[in-house]
Design an enzyme around this catalytic site. Structure first.
Site, mmCIF file in Angstrom:
data_model
loop_
_atom_site.group_PDB
_atom_site.id
_atom_site.type_symbol
_atom_site.label_atom_id
_atom_site.label_comp_id
_atom_site.label_asym_id
_atom_site.label_seq_id
_atom_site.Cartn_x
_atom_site.Cartn_y
_atom_site.Cartn_z
ATOM 1 N N LEU A 282 0.822 -1.211 0.000
ATOM 2 C CA LEU A 282 0.000 0.000 0.000
ATOM 3 C C LEU A 282 0.858 1.264 0.000
ATOM 4 C CD1 LEU A 282 -1.790 -2.363 1.150
ATOM 5 C CD2 LEU A 282 -3.006 -0.616 2.451
ATOM 6 N N GLY A 283 1.917 1.228 0.809
ATOM 7 C CA GLY A 283 2.752 2.408 0.937
ATOM 8 C C GLY A 283 3.959 2.111 1.779
ATOM 9 N N GLU B 171 1.527 6.125 7.090
ATOM 10 C CA GLU B 171 2.907 6.333 6.624
ATOM 11 C C GLU B 171 3.492 7.626 7.194
ATOM 12 O OE1 GLU B 171 4.271 3.887 5.431
ATOM 13 O OE2 GLU B 171 2.544 2.750 4.733
ATOM 14 N N TRP C 89 2.214 -3.010 17.332
ATOM 15 C CA TRP C 89 2.540 -4.308 17.938
ATOM 16 C C TRP C 89 4.036 -4.475 18.198
ATOM 17 C CZ3 TRP C 89 1.322 -3.522 12.841
ATOM 18 C CH2 TRP C 89 2.209 -3.988 11.890
ATOM 19 N N VAL D 137 5.914 3.529 23.133
ATOM 20 C CA VAL D 137 4.862 4.482 23.518
ATOM 21 C C VAL D 137 4.174 3.886 24.739
ATOM 22 C CG1 VAL D 137 2.624 5.431 22.823
ATOM 23 C CG2 VAL D 137 4.522 5.391 21.187
ATOM 24 N N HIS E 180 5.091 0.557 14.419
ATOM 25 C CA HIS E 180 3.855 -0.241 14.427
ATOM 26 C C HIS E 180 3.455 -0.536 15.864
ATOM 27 C CE1 HIS E 180 4.894 -1.574 10.117
ATOM 28 N NE2 HIS E 180 3.929 -0.673 10.078
ATOM 29 N N ASP F 221 6.464 -0.489 20.798
ATOM 30 C CA ASP F 221 6.411 0.687 19.923
ATOM 31 C C ASP F 221 6.984 1.911 20.632
ATOM 32 O OD1 ASP F 221 4.425 1.158 21.771
ATOM 33 O OD2 ASP F 221 2.829 1.500 20.304
#
Ligand code: ARG
Ligand code: ZN
Ligand code: CA
Length: 262
Positions: free
Chosen positions: A131-132, A172, A183, A196, A181, A194
């Site tokens: 997709l990107g 993106e 996960w 975070v 990501h 991640d």
């Protein structure tokens, strides 16, 4: 970081003019910018779908995007470049959409603009359609930015369900602003992160449009935050960044991408 930051965007459209089905109109490009301006401000109507346990984690990232009005020489522009190309598909491996020498379009200076390339067909290193993809902060300026395939770019025109709500660019640009990501890219081991603090530990990517909750890595009762833009769910099933992700974006904007603050 305080206040609203505006990031100038240049969209490099690289398509084969012999195939009119590939055309990406100015209106489709503006629809993508409009989606970004909702998603990075938590102004997207579907944010109402965030499970009540997580509504207090939803972030307004205080970033807006607008098509550049000045080109690198200071001349007026609509922020869109159009490059006719007969390259059948572009790849992550070669980064060939990002250079005029390989049938793509050269970037504008990456300290002043977010470069966004759009092409018809994008493949990974082993030929699979993607997709990107994005370049994280700290990489070479000559390849900095995000690349989006036209079947998942903006709304209307070439955009196709279930990737027709402009969320590939949201995801993106999340990477471009240093988000990982959700996960933690550890393929199901629960050991990755991640980096975070307010996103639950999650085993692996989520696809399609699952029902809440989805448990992994002992993260019950609420489970995976699969409606986060940094998961792999369908466009209609992802609708939030967290405050922790917004702080990580701010650290990037105060660090490696500080050129956008001035
Ligand atoms: N596979 C891409 C990546 O890892 C993007 C996936 C975007 N998902 C979507 N629903 N648009 O960067
Ligand atoms: Zn990604
Ligand atoms: Ca994990």
């Amino acid at each position: 970081r305080n206040g609203l930051l505006t990031i100038p965007v240049v969209v490099h459209v690289v398509l084969n003019p012999a195939d009119p089905a590939q055309n990406v109109s100015d209106a489709q490009i503006q629809s993508q910018i409009d989606v970004l301006n909702e998603d990075f401000r938590a102004d997207n109507p579907d944010v109402a779908g965030v499970p009540p346990v997580w509504t207090d984690r939803v972030a307004d990232c205080n970033i807006e995007f607008r098509l550049a009005s000045q080109d690198p020489n200071g001349s007026p522009t609509d922020g869109i470049t159009r490059t006719p190309s007969t390259v059948p598909f572009f790849t992550t491996e070669l980064d060939d959409v990002k250079s005029s020498a390989t049938g793509g379009a050269d970037p504008w200076p990456s300290d002043d603009y977010l470069n966004m390339w759009v092409c018809n067909d994008l493949r990974d290193g082993i030929g699979r359609v993607i997709l990107g993809y994005a370049q994280f902060p700290g990489g070479p300026p000559t390849t900095d930015g995000v690349v989006i395939a036209s079947f998942c770019f903006g709304k209307g025109g070439t955009a196709q369900a279930p990737f027709d709500l402009g969320r590939t660019a949201t995801h993106e640009i999340g990477h471009w602003l240093d988000l990982r990501h959700i996960w933690g890219d550890d393929r199901g081991s629960c050991s990755g992160s991640d980096m975070v603090d307010d996103t639950p530990n999650q085993a692996d990517a989520t696809f399609n449009s699952p029902a809440f909750p989805q448990i992994s890595c002992n993260n019950g009762p609420d489970g995976n935050m699969f409606m986060n833009y940094m998961d792999y769910t369908d466009d209609a099933a992802m609708f939030m960044f967290t405050k922790g992700q917004s702080r990580r974006i701010d650290a990037c904007l105060e660090g490696e991408r500080a050129s956008f603050l001035t």
